[in-house]
Design an enzyme around this catalytic site. Sequence first.
Site, PDB file in Angstrom:
ATOM      1  CG  HIS A   1      -2.385  -0.294  -6.994  1.00 50.74           C
ATOM      2  ND1 HIS A   1      -2.882   0.516  -6.012  1.00 50.74           N
ATOM      3  CD2 HIS A   1      -2.512  -1.562  -6.531  1.00 50.74           C
ATOM      4  CE1 HIS A   1      -3.313  -0.217  -4.990  1.00 50.74           C
ATOM      5  NE2 HIS A   1      -3.089  -1.496  -5.300  1.00 50.74           N
TER       6      HIS A   1
ATOM      7  CD  GLU B   1      -1.816   3.742  -5.750  1.00 55.80           C
ATOM      8  OE1 GLU B   1      -2.907   3.324  -6.210  1.00 55.80           O
ATOM      9  OE2 GLU B   1      -0.993   3.013  -5.206  1.00 55.80           O
TER      10      GLU B   1
ATOM     11  NE  ARG C   1      -4.286  -1.194  -0.049  1.00 53.60           N
ATOM     12  CZ  ARG C   1      -4.408  -2.189  -0.917  1.00 53.60           C
ATOM     13  NH1 ARG C   1      -3.383  -2.512  -1.696  1.00 53.60           N
ATOM     14  NH2 ARG C   1      -5.530  -2.865  -1.006  1.00 53.60           N
TER      15      ARG C   1
END
Length: 316
Positions: free
Chosen positions: A291, A273, A244
């Site tokens: 991602h 993000e 993450r």
Amino acid sequence: MDNKYKILANDGIDLAGKLALENAGFIVDTEFIPQDTLTNSLNEYQGIIVRSATKVRKELIDANPQLKFIARAGVGMDNIDVDYAISKAINVINTPAASSRSVAELVFAHLFGACRFLPESNRRMAEEGGSNFNGLKKTFAAGTELFGKTIGIIGFGRIGQEVGKIAQGIGMKVVTSDLMFENISIKESFLALFPWINIVEFNTLLSISDHISIHVPGQKNSAVIGHDEFEKMKDGVGIVNCARGGVINEVALIEALDSNKVRFACLDVFENEPTPSLAILHHPKISLTPHIGASTAEAQERIGDELAEKIIAFLA
């Protein structure tokens, strides 16, 4: 099963999972609804399926009391207010095992590439390969093998375990640190299952690892790896984050890269993000992917199947 239920798969769902739900009598919509209009557009649905793009926060939950479940097509649920949803008697579902292998393989795609300078070599070959071939050959001639190196895995859940299996299979030494190992019985059971791992203290892992791969949930308050942690690492360490954004302090990471404390970083996730910082995107020592850890055909099929099975079991 009462077929009145409508489900919004706002970030999509694999076709096999969609068909399984429809065959069970559900209506499944896959047309994306933007986040800023979702609160007022969700009232005709009894369930919502999301990946990482759509956020299901308190305001959306309060505006849609008809929701019976929220499903995350993946592992991490930091984009969902899980505790609040549960307090409102909304079931929260995820698929913790379905994408583990895909994420672990991406870790090693990054590691293999970074150890042989593939990201930078590929960029520069396109620009200079015809005019400076021998120069580039010399520049990128100091690659390293993974065999025999020590990989430190921070977080030894499902994905961390898959990373460990691959590492052991290619001849790496595996050390790991996880808070769950503070429970002696859990620690002993893991050592029985994975006799080739070495469970160590967090700071020990930082100091002895040639490469470090992070597999922990998103952090609310502070990064797992920051300035202090970089100082404790070996010189020339490689860092991978397919977990993450935010578990690594990106300012500290760039400083460590610029000082050569860290030889390279491999990032699939980012603090900001979907707009990562330009300093991260343009750094020559960072291998980048957008991602995509769980984004394989096989993982998405497994995720769709598992979600369908759990939703049908819950609402049937």
